[in-house]
Design an enzyme around this catalytic site. Structure first.
Site, PDB file in Angstrom:
ATOM      1  N   ARG A   3      82.686  42.928  86.070  1.00 15.78           N
ATOM      2  CA  ARG A   3      81.929  41.886  86.766  1.00 15.78           C
ATOM      3  C   ARG A   3      82.454  40.481  86.501  1.00 15.78           C
ATOM      4  O   ARG A   3      82.229  39.580  87.291  1.00 15.78           O
ATOM      5  CB  ARG A   3      80.460  41.961  86.339  1.00 15.78           C
ATOM      6  CG  ARG A   3      79.661  42.909  87.223  1.00 15.78           C
ATOM      7  CD  ARG A   3      78.252  42.430  87.343  1.00 15.78           C
ATOM      8  NE  ARG A   3      77.630  42.428  86.025  1.00 15.78           N
ATOM      9  CZ  ARG A   3      76.672  43.262  85.666  1.00 15.78           C
ATOM     10  NH1 ARG A   3      76.207  44.144  86.502  1.00 15.78           N
ATOM     11  NH2 ARG A   3      76.139  43.215  84.468  1.00 15.78           N
ATOM     12  N   LYS A  19      80.716  59.057  76.886  1.00 17.88           N
ATOM     13  CA  LYS A  19      79.397  59.315  76.349  1.00 17.88           C
ATOM     14  C   LYS A  19      78.596  58.014  76.313  1.00 17.88           C
ATOM     15  O   LYS A  19      79.230  56.963  76.380  1.00 17.88           O
ATOM     16  CB  LYS A  19      79.488  59.970  74.971  1.00 17.88           C
ATOM     17  CG  LYS A  19      79.944  59.009  73.855  1.00 17.88           C
ATOM     18  CD  LYS A  19      79.940  59.670  72.521  1.00 17.88           C
ATOM     19  CE  LYS A  19      78.626  59.533  71.811  1.00 17.88           C
ATOM     20  NZ  LYS A  19      78.460  58.280  71.058  1.00 17.88           N
ATOM     21  N   GLU A  64      79.497  57.463  57.651  1.00 18.62           N
ATOM     22  CA  GLU A  64      80.127  56.170  57.954  1.00 18.62           C
ATOM     23  C   GLU A  64      79.545  55.130  57.018  1.00 18.62           C
ATOM     24  O   GLU A  64      78.358  55.209  56.668  1.00 18.62           O
ATOM     25  CB  GLU A  64      79.815  55.746  59.395  1.00 18.62           C
ATOM     26  CG  GLU A  64      80.411  56.647  60.450  1.00 18.62           C
ATOM     27  CD  GLU A  64      80.104  56.105  61.848  1.00 18.62           C
ATOM     28  OE1 GLU A  64      80.948  55.395  62.391  1.00 18.62           O
ATOM     29  OE2 GLU A  64      79.017  56.392  62.370  1.00 18.62           O
ATOM     30  N   HIS A 115      79.829  64.986  69.254  1.00 19.64           N
ATOM     31  CA  HIS A 115      80.878  65.131  68.245  1.00 19.64           C
ATOM     32  C   HIS A 115      80.648  66.320  67.310  1.00 19.64           C
ATOM     33  O   HIS A 115      81.533  67.133  67.079  1.00 19.64           O
ATOM     34  CB  HIS A 115      80.987  63.862  67.387  1.00 19.64           C
ATOM     35  CG  HIS A 115      81.159  62.606  68.187  1.00 19.64           C
ATOM     36  ND1 HIS A 115      81.848  62.574  69.381  1.00 19.64           N
ATOM     37  CD2 HIS A 115      80.742  61.328  67.976  1.00 19.64           C
ATOM     38  CE1 HIS A 115      81.848  61.335  69.848  1.00 19.64           C
ATOM     39  NE2 HIS A 115      81.179  60.566  69.022  1.00 19.64           N
ATOM     40  N   ASP A 141      84.989  63.451  74.903  1.00 15.27           N
ATOM     41  CA  ASP A 141      84.402  63.333  73.569  1.00 15.27           C
ATOM     42  C   ASP A 141      85.570  63.024  72.654  1.00 15.27           C
ATOM     43  O   ASP A 141      86.438  63.881  72.436  1.00 15.27           O
ATOM     44  CB  ASP A 141      83.739  64.651  73.163  1.00 15.27           C
ATOM     45  CG  ASP A 141      83.044  64.526  71.828  1.00 15.27           C
ATOM     46  OD1 ASP A 141      83.635  63.933  70.908  1.00 15.27           O
ATOM     47  OD2 ASP A 141      81.915  65.006  71.705  1.00 15.27           O
ATOM     48  N   HIS A 142      85.609  61.807  72.126  1.00 14.83           N
ATOM     49  CA  HIS A 142      86.842  61.403  71.459  1.00 14.83           C
ATOM     50  C   HIS A 142      87.112  62.207  70.182  1.00 14.83           C
ATOM     51  O   HIS A 142      88.216  62.177  69.668  1.00 14.83           O
ATOM     52  CB  HIS A 142      86.879  59.886  71.213  1.00 14.83           C
ATOM     53  CG  HIS A 142      86.085  59.436  70.025  1.00 14.83           C
ATOM     54  ND1 HIS A 142      84.734  59.198  70.063  1.00 14.83           N
ATOM     55  CD2 HIS A 142      86.449  59.168  68.760  1.00 14.83           C
ATOM     56  CE1 HIS A 142      84.317  58.803  68.880  1.00 14.83           C
ATOM     57  NE2 HIS A 142      85.345  58.782  68.060  1.00 14.83           N
ATOM     58  N   ASP A 147      73.365  60.020  69.178  1.00 13.60           N
ATOM     59  CA  ASP A 147      74.674  59.372  69.190  1.00 13.60           C
ATOM     60  C   ASP A 147      75.788  60.317  68.729  1.00 13.60           C
ATOM     61  O   ASP A 147      76.911  60.223  69.203  1.00 13.60           O
ATOM     62  CB  ASP A 147      74.590  58.141  68.263  1.00 13.60           C
ATOM     63  CG  ASP A 147      75.830  57.264  68.308  1.00 13.60           C
ATOM     64  OD1 ASP A 147      76.360  57.062  69.413  1.00 13.60           O
ATOM     65  OD2 ASP A 147      76.267  56.777  67.239  1.00 13.60           O
ATOM     66  N   LYS A 178      74.909  56.447  59.076  1.00  7.29           N
ATOM     67  CA  LYS A 178      75.561  55.148  58.917  1.00  7.29           C
ATOM     68  C   LYS A 178      75.072  54.517  57.616  1.00  7.29           C
ATOM     69  O   LYS A 178      74.032  54.917  57.082  1.00  7.29           O
ATOM     70  CB  LYS A 178      75.195  54.233  60.089  1.00  7.29           C
ATOM     71  CG  LYS A 178      75.755  54.732  61.425  1.00  7.29           C
ATOM     72  CD  LYS A 178      75.640  53.667  62.495  1.00  7.29           C
ATOM     73  CE  LYS A 178      76.099  54.183  63.840  1.00  7.29           C
ATOM     74  NZ  LYS A 178      77.548  54.354  63.945  1.00  7.29           N
ATOM     75  N   LYS A 210      91.045  63.965  68.053  1.00  8.65           N
ATOM     76  CA  LYS A 210      91.503  63.801  66.676  1.00  8.65           C
ATOM     77  C   LYS A 210      92.409  64.976  66.295  1.00  8.65           C
ATOM     78  O   LYS A 210      92.071  66.132  66.555  1.00  8.65           O
ATOM     79  CB  LYS A 210      90.316  63.725  65.711  1.00  8.65           C
ATOM     80  CG  LYS A 210      89.481  62.451  65.912  1.00  8.65           C
ATOM     81  CD  LYS A 210      88.372  62.380  64.891  1.00  8.65           C
ATOM     82  CE  LYS A 210      87.360  61.297  65.232  1.00  8.65           C
ATOM     83  NZ  LYS A 210      87.797  59.942  64.975  1.00  8.65           N
TER      84      LYS A 210
HETATM   85  C1  BG6 Z   1      80.834  56.982  68.542  1.00  7.41           C
HETATM   86  C2  BG6 Z   1      79.443  56.574  68.158  1.00  7.41           C
HETATM   87  O1  BG6 Z   1      80.797  57.946  69.560  1.00  7.41           O
HETATM   88  O2  BG6 Z   1      81.486  57.526  67.408  1.00  7.41           O
HETATM   89  C3  BG6 Z   1      79.496  55.563  67.025  1.00  7.41           C
HETATM   90  O3  BG6 Z   1      78.780  56.011  69.277  1.00  7.41           O
HETATM   91  C4  BG6 Z   1      80.285  56.103  65.866  1.00  7.41           C
HETATM   92  O4  BG6 Z   1      78.185  55.207  66.607  1.00  7.41           O
HETATM   93  C5  BG6 Z   1      81.639  56.610  66.340  1.00  7.41           C
HETATM   94  O5  BG6 Z   1      80.458  55.068  64.925  1.00  7.41           O
HETATM   95  C6  BG6 Z   1      82.360  57.330  65.219  1.00  7.41           C
HETATM   96  O6  BG6 Z   1      83.656  57.627  65.649  1.00  7.41           O
HETATM   97  P1  BG6 Z   1      84.821  57.795  64.607  1.00  7.41           P
HETATM   98  O7  BG6 Z   1      85.996  58.186  65.425  1.00  7.41           O
HETATM   99  O8  BG6 Z   1      84.982  56.483  63.915  1.00  7.41           O
HETATM  100  O9  BG6 Z   1      84.363  58.865  63.659  1.00  7.41           O
END
Ligand code: BG6
Length: 517
Positions: free
Chosen positions: A63, A169, A237, A261, A198-199, A256, A361, A203
């Site tokens: 935007r 996501k 984390e 994940h 889904d990242h 989340d 966290k 990994k």
């Molecule tokens: C994200 C979450 O999908 O993954 C975050 O929304 C989280 O809250 C993050 O911190 C963690 O990813 P990674 O790759 O740092 O473990």
């Protein structure tokens, strides 16, 4: 819409794997965090590995009012901050010459006409052959609108080239919203055009789980209820909510992290061997695991789940305030920053093998790992010696940081008496393969360009995940507000999470140095 002609810069020479075919990538949400922190650095890394096609272009769509030139300039600054390396000016120029920007509003059909025009231009200038990868990196409420607008503008139809859509996501916030989003997407796109990302699946160590289990003969025979006592998954984390309170306070840790994940990790640990490495063969087996996780009754939610919220403390070398005092968090918020639970998988392989998971966290360390704990030997041969307790064998898959796999076992401590210590065999990725800078998105973007959906989630997998998590969310939201905080930032999490395992005569694995003689 502004566009400058590409400067004549040499494309990087191809040395490694084959780059994907010609295509344009359109990023919705181009001025957001994900684009600068992950997507553009991932494109840079792919370029460094010579995996981007020669005929390639990126169109940022957002935007904010800016020209393509200004967008390129801000990406140039961002890549220096976020690529984890000193960017090579030649490579960056190569990418920059392929970056364009369209200012648009996702609700306005005219914006999609402008996008259409820009796509025709890049097709002409960069030879992208009508292949387009759309990346939805916006807030989730825009996903449905964007795909409908794409369809209305004729941009989802595969006339000359392919059209694929990567959906970020969070994919829904419970089972019914995930189903509704799936329906919305499928009313416009066919399932093979939808890439739910889904990242975690990007990994290396997560992908290595498949290799570890199915390319080696020695682990699979003991990978079952006969030999495995239980499995633990920890995703810890140190960071707090990090300026994302707007999203996080309405989501919480369970939404989340768990249905996406953590369930990816569980499905790869627990799946049966697929009949091939073909996308649906792999995903069928993952989906079966997710469907076999038993949704909890209300009583079970009360007994088998734990939630927590951090209070002030020091984590990861930084002072964190109470979660409730973080900017953007609602007053007296009951949102959980920590969740733990015990799950069961009803299958022949895993019946009665608990899967414990904890995620949070503001914890003492950044650590993502899977621990497979094996049963103890049937009796202690050493019971008349000073050996009091045999430590169980554990296989620890470290996903981050310090990626690797470690096997812990007992060994005799040298000396005249019989004493046992725990020792380990430790494989560290870095020692064997070195570590290349990576965001986790490289492999996934590359696969999407190649049209390989193996590492992307299918609709049924997403819905199976939400089927397990939604009953927990429902019970938690019906309970009176909790007396939070219940753990200090920088600690191991709430005491109730320890009690969850202690009740079963178990405890969370915390790494400790191997015993020395
Ligand atoms: C994200 C979450 O999908 O993954 C975050 O929304 C989280 O809250 C993050 O911190 C963690 O990813 P990674 O790759 O740092 O473990």
């Amino acid at each position: 819409m502004t566009q400058t002609m590409p400067r004549p810069v040499q494309a990087p020479a191809r040395k490694n794997g084959a780059p994907g075919g010609p295509c344009a990538m359109v990023i919705f949400g181009a001025s957001g965090d994900l684009t600068k922190r992950k997507l553009v650095p991932a494109l840079y890394n792919l370029c460094r590995q010579e995996l981007l096609p020669e005929n390639f272009a990126v169109i940022g769509f957002a935007r904010s009012e800016q020209t393509s030139e200004a967008f390129r300039r801000s990406m140039r600054e961002d890549i220096k901050r976020f690529c984890d390396c000193t960017p090579d000016p030649g490579l960056w120029d190569w990418i920059e010459n392929r970056i364009h920007y369209v200012r648009g509003d996702a609700t306005q059909p005219e914006s999609f006409q402008a996008l259409r025009a820009q796509l025709s231009e890049v097709e002409r200038d960069h030879g992208t052959k009508g292949n387009v990868l759309f990346y939805l990196a916006t807030a989730p409420e825009h996903f449905g609108t964007i795909v409908s607008q794409l369809q209305a503008a004729g941009l989802t139809q595969e006339r000359e080239g392919w059209r694929r859509v990567i959906v970020e996501k969070p994919f829904g916030r419970d089972l019914s919203s995930a189903r509704a989003l799936n329906e919305e997407l499928r009313s416009v796109l066919s399932e093979r055009q939808i890439y739910r990302i889904d990242h975690y699946l990007g990994k290396e160590t997560v992908q290595n789980l498949l290799v570890f289990r199915f390319a080696n003969g020695i682990f699979e025979p003991i990978w079952n209820r006969r030999y495995v006592d239980h499995v633990q998954i920890t995703v810890a984390e140190t960071v707090g909510v990090e300026g994302r309170a707007g999203y996080f306070d309405t989501a919480g840790t369970l939404r989340d992290m768990v249905p996406n994940h953590i369930f990816q990790l569980i499905s790869l640990v627990a799946m049966e061997p697929p009949i091939s490495f073909e996308a649906n063969a792999v995903r069928d087996e993952q989906a079966k695991v997710l469907r076999a996780i038993q949704p909890m009754s209300e009583e079970e939610v009360l007994k088998l789940t734990v939630r927590g919220q951090y209070g002030a403390g020091r984590a990861g070398g930084k002072d964190l305030p109470d979660y409730r005092a973080e900017k953007g968090v609602a007053q007296g918020s009951s949102t959980e920053t920590f969740a733990a639970m015990k799950l069961g998988i009803d299958s022949w392989r895993w019946k009665d093998v608990p899967f414990y998971l904890r995620v949070g966290k503001g914890l003492h360390a950044r650590r993502t790992e899977i621990v497979v704990q094996f049963r103890r030997p049937p009796f202690s041969l050493f019971r008349d010696t000073s050996v009091e307790e045999l430590t169980p064998n554990r296989l620890v898959v470290r996903i981050q940081p310090d990626e690797g796999i470690q096997l812990l076992f007992g060994a005799k401590i040298p000396g005249a008496t019989m004493r046992l210590g725990t020792v380990d065999m430790d494989f560290r990725y870095q020692d064997h393969f070195g570590i290349e800078p990576a965001t986790g998105y490289e492999r996934l973007l590359y696969d999407a360009v190649l049209g390989d959906p193996t590492l992307f989630q299918r609709a049924d997998m997403v819905e199976a995940g939400w089927s397990v998590v939604t009953p927990v969310l429902d019970v938690w939201s019906a309970l009176p507000p909790r007396n939070f905080p219940n753990y200090a930032a920088g600690s191991l999490g709430p005491k109730e999470a320890d009690a969850l395992l202690e009740r079963d005569g178990r405890r969370w694995y915390e790494p400790e140095p191997a015993a020395k003689p």
